[in-house]
Design a protein around this motif. Structure first.
Motif, mmCIF file in Angstrom:
data_model
loop_
_atom_site.group_PDB
_atom_site.id
_atom_site.type_symbol
_atom_site.label_atom_id
_atom_site.label_comp_id
_atom_site.label_asym_id
_atom_site.label_seq_id
_atom_site.Cartn_x
_atom_site.Cartn_y
_atom_site.Cartn_z
ATOM 1 N N ARG A 8 0.853 -1.188 0.000
ATOM 2 C CA ARG A 8 0.000 0.000 0.000
ATOM 3 C C ARG A 8 0.890 1.239 0.000
ATOM 4 O O ARG A 8 1.791 1.370 0.836
ATOM 5 C CB ARG A 8 -0.909 -0.017 1.226
ATOM 6 C CG ARG A 8 -1.933 1.120 1.277
ATOM 7 C CD ARG A 8 -2.725 1.055 2.566
ATOM 8 N NE ARG A 8 -3.664 2.160 2.668
ATOM 9 C CZ ARG A 8 -4.965 2.062 2.455
ATOM 10 N NH1 ARG A 8 -5.488 0.893 2.120
ATOM 11 N NH2 ARG A 8 -5.753 3.118 2.585
ATOM 12 N N PHE A 10 1.098 5.558 -0.341
ATOM 13 C CA PHE A 10 0.421 6.847 -0.287
ATOM 14 C C PHE A 10 1.334 7.900 -0.909
ATOM 15 O O PHE A 10 2.530 7.954 -0.620
ATOM 16 C CB PHE A 10 0.104 7.227 1.158
ATOM 17 C CG PHE A 10 -0.550 8.581 1.295
ATOM 18 C CD1 PHE A 10 -1.806 8.819 0.780
ATOM 19 C CD2 PHE A 10 0.106 9.622 1.948
ATOM 20 C CE1 PHE A 10 -2.411 10.070 0.902
ATOM 21 C CE2 PHE A 10 -0.480 10.867 2.077
ATOM 22 C CZ PHE A 10 -1.753 11.092 1.545
ATOM 23 N N ARG A 32 -0.020 2.358 -10.146
ATOM 24 C CA ARG A 32 -1.178 1.538 -9.790
ATOM 25 C C ARG A 32 -1.628 0.655 -10.950
ATOM 26 O O ARG A 32 -1.861 -0.551 -10.773
ATOM 27 C CB ARG A 32 -2.329 2.429 -9.340
ATOM 28 C CG ARG A 32 -3.538 1.638 -8.819
ATOM 29 C CD ARG A 32 -4.637 2.519 -8.256
ATOM 30 N NE ARG A 32 -5.730 1.698 -7.774
ATOM 31 C CZ ARG A 32 -5.835 1.227 -6.539
ATOM 32 N NH1 ARG A 32 -4.905 1.520 -5.643
ATOM 33 N NH2 ARG A 32 -6.854 0.473 -6.178
ATOM 34 N N ASP A 38 -0.666 -0.789 -4.720
ATOM 35 C CA ASP A 38 -1.939 -0.278 -4.188
ATOM 36 C C ASP A 38 -1.749 1.194 -3.822
ATOM 37 O O ASP A 38 -1.583 1.555 -2.658
ATOM 38 C CB ASP A 38 -2.352 -1.110 -2.965
ATOM 39 C CG ASP A 38 -3.698 -0.696 -2.413
ATOM 40 O OD1 ASP A 38 -4.446 0.019 -3.116
ATOM 41 O OD2 ASP A 38 -4.001 -1.070 -1.264
ATOM 42 N N HIS A 40 -2.537 5.284 -3.482
ATOM 43 C CA HIS A 40 -3.637 6.162 -3.099
ATOM 44 C C HIS A 40 -3.202 7.615 -3.280
ATOM 45 O O HIS A 40 -2.138 8.019 -2.811
ATOM 46 C CB HIS A 40 -4.057 5.890 -1.656
ATOM 47 C CG HIS A 40 -4.597 4.502 -1.464
ATOM 48 N ND1 HIS A 40 -5.936 4.213 -1.555
ATOM 49 C CD2 HIS A 40 -3.965 3.326 -1.222
ATOM 50 C CE1 HIS A 40 -6.112 2.912 -1.365
ATOM 51 N NE2 HIS A 40 -4.931 2.353 -1.166
ATOM 52 N N ASP A 42 -4.871 11.832 -3.518
ATOM 53 C CA ASP A 42 -6.018 12.644 -3.108
ATOM 54 C C ASP A 42 -7.004 12.891 -4.245
ATOM 55 O O ASP A 42 -8.222 12.906 -4.049
ATOM 56 C CB ASP A 42 -5.545 13.963 -2.492
ATOM 57 C CG ASP A 42 -4.733 14.832 -3.467
ATOM 58 O OD1 ASP A 42 -4.400 14.359 -4.570
ATOM 59 O OD2 ASP A 42 -4.428 15.986 -3.095
ATOM 60 N N TRP A 44 -8.099 11.083 -6.478
ATOM 61 C CA TRP A 44 -9.020 9.974 -6.727
ATOM 62 C C TRP A 44 -10.129 9.885 -5.671
ATOM 63 O O TRP A 44 -11.015 9.045 -5.787
ATOM 64 C CB TRP A 44 -8.240 8.653 -6.769
ATOM 65 C CG TRP A 44 -7.178 8.623 -7.832
ATOM 66 C CD1 TRP A 44 -7.131 9.371 -8.976
ATOM 67 C CD2 TRP A 44 -6.008 7.819 -7.831
ATOM 68 N NE1 TRP A 44 -6.017 9.089 -9.707
ATOM 69 C CE2 TRP A 44 -5.285 8.126 -9.029
ATOM 70 C CE3 TRP A 44 -5.473 6.874 -6.967
ATOM 71 C CZ2 TRP A 44 -4.085 7.515 -9.362
ATOM 72 C CZ3 TRP A 44 -4.278 6.257 -7.290
ATOM 73 C CH2 TRP A 44 -3.581 6.575 -8.479
ATOM 74 N N TYR A 45 -10.048 10.713 -4.653
ATOM 75 C CA TYR A 45 -11.036 10.678 -3.571
ATOM 76 C C TYR A 45 -11.903 11.944 -3.550
ATOM 77 O O TYR A 45 -12.663 12.170 -2.607
ATOM 78 C CB TYR A 45 -10.332 10.514 -2.225
ATOM 79 C CG TYR A 45 -9.754 9.135 -2.010
ATOM 80 C CD1 TYR A 45 -10.461 8.158 -1.330
ATOM 81 C CD2 TYR A 45 -8.492 8.802 -2.503
ATOM 82 C CE1 TYR A 45 -9.944 6.889 -1.130
ATOM 83 C CE2 TYR A 45 -7.955 7.541 -2.314
ATOM 84 C CZ TYR A 45 -8.681 6.586 -1.630
ATOM 85 O OH TYR A 45 -8.163 5.324 -1.436
ATOM 86 N N TRP A 55 -8.751 11.910 6.561
ATOM 87 C CA TRP A 55 -8.360 11.107 5.402
ATOM 88 C C TRP A 55 -6.840 10.969 5.336
ATOM 89 O O TRP A 55 -6.301 9.886 5.120
ATOM 90 C CB TRP A 55 -8.900 11.789 4.135
ATOM 91 C CG TRP A 55 -8.514 11.106 2.860
ATOM 92 C CD1 TRP A 55 -9.180 10.108 2.234
ATOM 93 C CD2 TRP A 55 -7.361 11.398 2.053
ATOM 94 N NE1 TRP A 55 -8.517 9.741 1.080
ATOM 95 C CE2 TRP A 55 -7.395 10.520 0.945
ATOM 96 C CE3 TRP A 55 -6.311 12.311 2.150
ATOM 97 C CZ2 TRP A 55 -6.414 10.528 -0.044
ATOM 98 C CZ3 TRP A 55 -5.338 12.310 1.171
ATOM 99 C CH2 TRP A 55 -5.388 11.438 0.082
ATOM 100 N N HIS A 59 -4.514 7.446 5.789
ATOM 101 C CA HIS A 59 -3.631 6.924 4.734
ATOM 102 C C HIS A 59 -2.161 6.948 5.146
ATOM 103 O O HIS A 59 -1.409 6.030 4.809
ATOM 104 C CB HIS A 59 -3.846 7.718 3.445
ATOM 105 C CG HIS A 59 -5.104 7.320 2.724
ATOM 106 N ND1 HIS A 59 -5.175 6.245 1.878
ATOM 107 C CD2 HIS A 59 -6.350 7.844 2.765
ATOM 108 C CE1 HIS A 59 -6.391 6.125 1.398
ATOM 109 N NE2 HIS A 59 -7.145 7.084 1.919
ATOM 110 N N ALA A 63 -0.368 3.216 5.216
ATOM 111 C CA ALA A 63 0.532 2.986 4.084
ATOM 112 C C ALA A 63 1.756 2.174 4.492
ATOM 113 O O ALA A 63 2.345 2.397 5.553
ATOM 114 C CB ALA A 63 0.971 4.323 3.490
#
Length: 324
Positions: A8, A10, A32, A38, A40, A42, A44-45, A55, A59, A63
């Protein structure tokens, strides 16, 4: 995290310019969609109202790795040089990262990875990440080759893994110490081949390798493969018919194969053992096979000790085989 579970990741960065934000988005998408991490980000949210502070905390906490994207504004905000209302998200996330580094420097140094994208500079990495004394990751292009070093840090699998250390012989011209071949890792062996004592031509060898099939009809070749891992220079042993064999008049043949290439072959019989002394420098796999002449070769194609009378099982041994 299991080997099959994607790490994961971030991504923390600042919105310096629309072009920089777009570049970071392309980089995160590559990691990704193509690499399979994986990741992540911002952007995309941004599909619902949320508490961005919570948030970010979530993360940053979950992460496995945090990618800090170098840029002039991120450095200014992370280093505390920006006004309080400027880039609050970057300031907040950088503050948490600084706190985690202070709490556990070793762990967070391995977890927080400064990344320099095309057009950016090492001098744009926040000061608290010690960009000039610790590793940073230059990504010149969004390809697998372009992120090789970054993936090594994430997976723990570098391009040049450390080789296994050999036996230390001391600072002087010490003689290499022999290692019993039976104690080496056996990658595979046929039925009837085992470690044990072997009496050959009146001499008992305590640490032998013996072929003694369990059934009287087992006439095929026996084999064993030993993992040398390129660490040894010589292989020595005495090969022969076992003194207590049911058929004392067998004739045998010994073939030794290194990394798939036959290197020696010897005939043996009762009272006529063979001494094997072979250079194995750099070899990774030593294969030994034991069978009677005329018996079809083993499908494993390694080395063989062969014996003669048809219909009788081979009963052969290697006396105290060692590598040095």
């Amino acid at each position: 995290m299991s080997d099959r579970e994607a790490p994961r990741v971030f991504v923390t960065y600042s919105h310096d310019t629309p072009e920089h934000k777009e570049l970071v988005g392309k980089f995160a998408t590559f990691l990704r969609a193509v690499i399979g991490l994986d990741v992540h980000l911002d952007a995309w949210y941004d599909n619902t109202r949320r508490d961005w502070s919570l948030w970010a905390v979530e993360h940053l906490d979950k992460a496995d790795f945090i990618l800090v994207i170098a840029s002039p504004e991120y450095k200014r905000r992370a280093d505390g040089a920006a006004m309080p209302h400027e880039g609050r998200g970057a300031q907040f996330e950088a503050g948490i990262i600084r706190n985690n580094l202070t709490r556990d420097l070793r762990r967070e140094t391995e977890r927080v990875l400064p990344v320099i994208l095309p057009g950016r500079s090492v001098d744009e990495i926040p000061t608290f990440l010690n960009a000039h004394s610790t590793t940073r990751y230059h990504v010149e292009e969004f390809t697998r080759a372009g992120v090789t070093d970054l993936l090594a840090a994430i997976t723990g699998q570098g391009q040049y893994p450390m080789p296994r250390r050999g036996a230390w012989l001391g600072g002087g011209a010490a003689e290499p110490q022999p290692v019993r071949a039976g104690e080496l890792p056996w990658t595979c062996a046929s039925q009837g081949v085992r470690r044990g004592g072997a009496s050959i031509d009146g001499t008992h060898y305590e640490h032998g390798i013996v072929l003694r099939p369990a059934t009287p009809t087992a006439t095929g070749a026996g084999f064993v493969e030993l993992d040398l891992d390129g660490r040894y220079q010589r292989f020595t042993t005495v090969a022969g018919v076992l003194d207590d064999a049911r058929d004392p008049f067998q004739v045998g043949r010994v073939r030794v194969v290194l990394d798939g290439t036959p290197r020696s072959e010897h005939d043996v019989a009762a009272g006529k053992p063979a001494t094997i002394d072979l250079d194995v420098t750099g070899a990774r796999v030593l294969r030994l096979e034991m069978s009677r002449p005329g018996v079809p070769a083993s499908p494993f194609g390694s080395a063989a000790v062969v014996v003669s009378r048809r219909g009788r099982p081979p009963e052969l041994g290697l006396g105290d085989p060692v590598v040095t």
